[in-house]
Design a protein around this motif. Structure first.
Motif, PDB file in Angstrom:
ATOM      1  N   ASN A 198     -16.807   1.472  70.431  1.00 52.22           N
ATOM      2  CA  ASN A 198     -15.485   1.431  71.760  1.00 52.22           C
ATOM      3  C   ASN A 198     -14.630   2.343  71.384  1.00 52.22           C
ATOM      4  O   ASN A 198     -13.133   2.393  71.431  1.00 52.22           O
ATOM      5  CB  ASN A 198     -15.573   1.413  73.129  1.00 52.22           C
ATOM      6  N   GLU A 199     -13.662   0.156  70.709  1.00 51.37           N
ATOM      7  CA  GLU A 199     -12.845   0.450  70.079  1.00 51.37           C
ATOM      8  C   GLU A 199     -12.608   1.931  68.970  1.00 51.37           C
ATOM      9  O   GLU A 199     -11.198   1.527  68.143  1.00 51.37           O
ATOM     10  CB  GLU A 199     -12.869  -0.982  69.225  1.00 51.37           C
ATOM     11  N   GLU A 202     -11.712   4.700  70.619  1.00 53.40           N
ATOM     12  CA  GLU A 202     -10.628   5.023  70.558  1.00 53.40           C
ATOM     13  C   GLU A 202      -9.285   4.768  70.320  1.00 53.40           C
ATOM     14  O   GLU A 202      -7.937   5.562  70.338  1.00 53.40           O
ATOM     15  CB  GLU A 202     -10.021   3.979  72.194  1.00 53.40           C
ATOM     16  N   ASN A 233     -20.092   8.264  74.509  1.00 56.84           N
ATOM     17  CA  ASN A 233     -19.328   8.089  73.506  1.00 56.84           C
ATOM     18  C   ASN A 233     -19.411   8.816  72.012  1.00 56.84           C
ATOM     19  O   ASN A 233     -18.745   9.230  71.711  1.00 56.84           O
ATOM     20  CB  ASN A 233     -19.174   6.806  73.973  1.00 56.84           C
TER      21      ASN A 233
END
Length: 359
Positions: A198-199, A202, A233
């Motif tokens: 996720n990091e 993003e 994702n």
């Protein structure tokens, strides 16, 4: 009636702390603030609300800091929130009622976390967290970045919401924490791979994010909900890389873990087909997204837009492209319920009204 200790960790939160504490001061019985190194007026603001302000030397580990804050609680239950969270008036009332009626045998109470809202007040991201914890159980935080509470026992779900009102996003902070874990040679869990992905996503590192999501999916351990969103994702990463085939494959892969359709998957599939001008297939998936009902007891991420205004707006576009202006107008009006001043929707409304008059 039970009593509640608020426990918070803060650092340089002068812009939001007053707003936060103002929203909770009348519903808790004790406020404990642990400062981890503020250089602004955070401590001064905290002392307006409590004399229980403590100091902790930051170690780079959120769980350690949060656990340090819990040790100052003296009441029956512990409530934790962040400085950029608030409890809105209707939820304050619900919280007070919960305090009056809560069975003391309950070990934890989960609440909604409204982690984002759009400019029209629609919730954009919601999930559940254990928020009210029985102090005597000694629950602890685990993990050094996207940490979590290891809670067991009698847990009930409430309809109370904590609302996030962030002013700025700490770009790269959590990514740095994960990269330091890699440099140290730490063993990554399935959860680590998911949140590291996720990091990376993003911060625009799409290929590296895909690799991290794949590692989460490959492990037999880990929460199945994380695997659902690892697939979703991953699909978003492929879309950003203009790889529509792998995007679609990743979305269908998500069904292996989700078992049943979800708006977050269906609306993305709709957009994938729509971009390929496969409008009838897109319509099928968008229609399905609008028909699915959210489970109020669901713990994983819910993105309400994917079941409400977004698929309706895209259905407007799809029906327009196949020449069905009445259905196009209908779905645009459905989208307008949620976003009444959205310029795109108002443009569509004017365009379609002209079309319908001339037909």
């Amino acid at each position: 009636m039970i009593t509640v200790s608020l426990c918070m960790i803060v650092k340089n939160e002068e812009a939001v702390l007053d707003r936060c504490l103002q929203s909770v001061k009348d519903i808790v019985d004790e406020i404990n603030i642990v400062d981890t190194g503020s250089t602004d007026k955070t401590v001064e603001i905290a002392k307006k609300y409590t004399d229980r302000v403590f100091f902790y030397k930051w170690t780079g580990n959120f769980s350690e800091a949060r656990n340090a804050s819990l040790q100052y609680a003296t009441k029956d239950y512990i409530l934790y929130i962040d400085a950029d969270d608030v409890i809105l008036p209707e939820d304050q009332k619900k919280f007070i009622e919960l305090k009056k009626k809560l069975d003391p045998s309950i070990d934890a109470v989960s609440m909604y976390y409204n982690a984002g809202t759009d400019e029209f007040g629609n919730i954009t991201l919601q999930y559940r967290l254990n928020r009210l914890l029985k102090r005597s159980k000694g629950f602890k935080w685990e993990g050094d970045c996207h940490n979590y509470l290891n809670v067991t026992g009698k847990i009930i779900n409430s309809d109370i919401a904590i609302t996030h009102k962030k002013l700025k996003h700490s770009v790269g902070r959590n990514l740095d924490i994960y990269q330091k874990k890699l440099e140290r040679g730490d063993t990554f869990t399935a959860r680590d791979y998911f949140y590291y992905g996720n990091e990376l996503r993003e911060n625009g590192h799409y290929r590296e994010a895909i690799e991290s999501y794949q590692k989460n999916i490959a492990l037999k351990t880990g929460w199945v909900e994380d695997k659902v969103y690892a697939c979703i994702n991953k699909a978003d990463c492929y879309r950003n890389l203009n790889d529509t085939n792998n995007e679609r494959a990743s979305l269908f892969e998500a069904f292996q873990y989700a078992k049943i359709p979800r708006p977050e998957i269906c609306s993305r599939l709709g957009f994938n087909f729509q971009r390929n001008r496969e409008y009838n297939a897109a319509i099928f998936w968008y229609q399905l997204a609008t028909q699915l009902k959210n489970d109020p007891n669901k713990w994983s991420f819910t993105y309400p837009a994917y079941a409400t205004w977004y698929p309706h707006l895209q259905l407007c576009v799809c029906y327009y492209n196949i020449g069905d202006y009445e259905k196009s107008y209908y779905h645009n009006e459905q989208a307008r319920i949620y976003r009444p001043e959205d310029e795109r929707i108002l443009f569509n409304k004017e365009l379609l009204e002209k079309r319908l008059k001339t037909n």
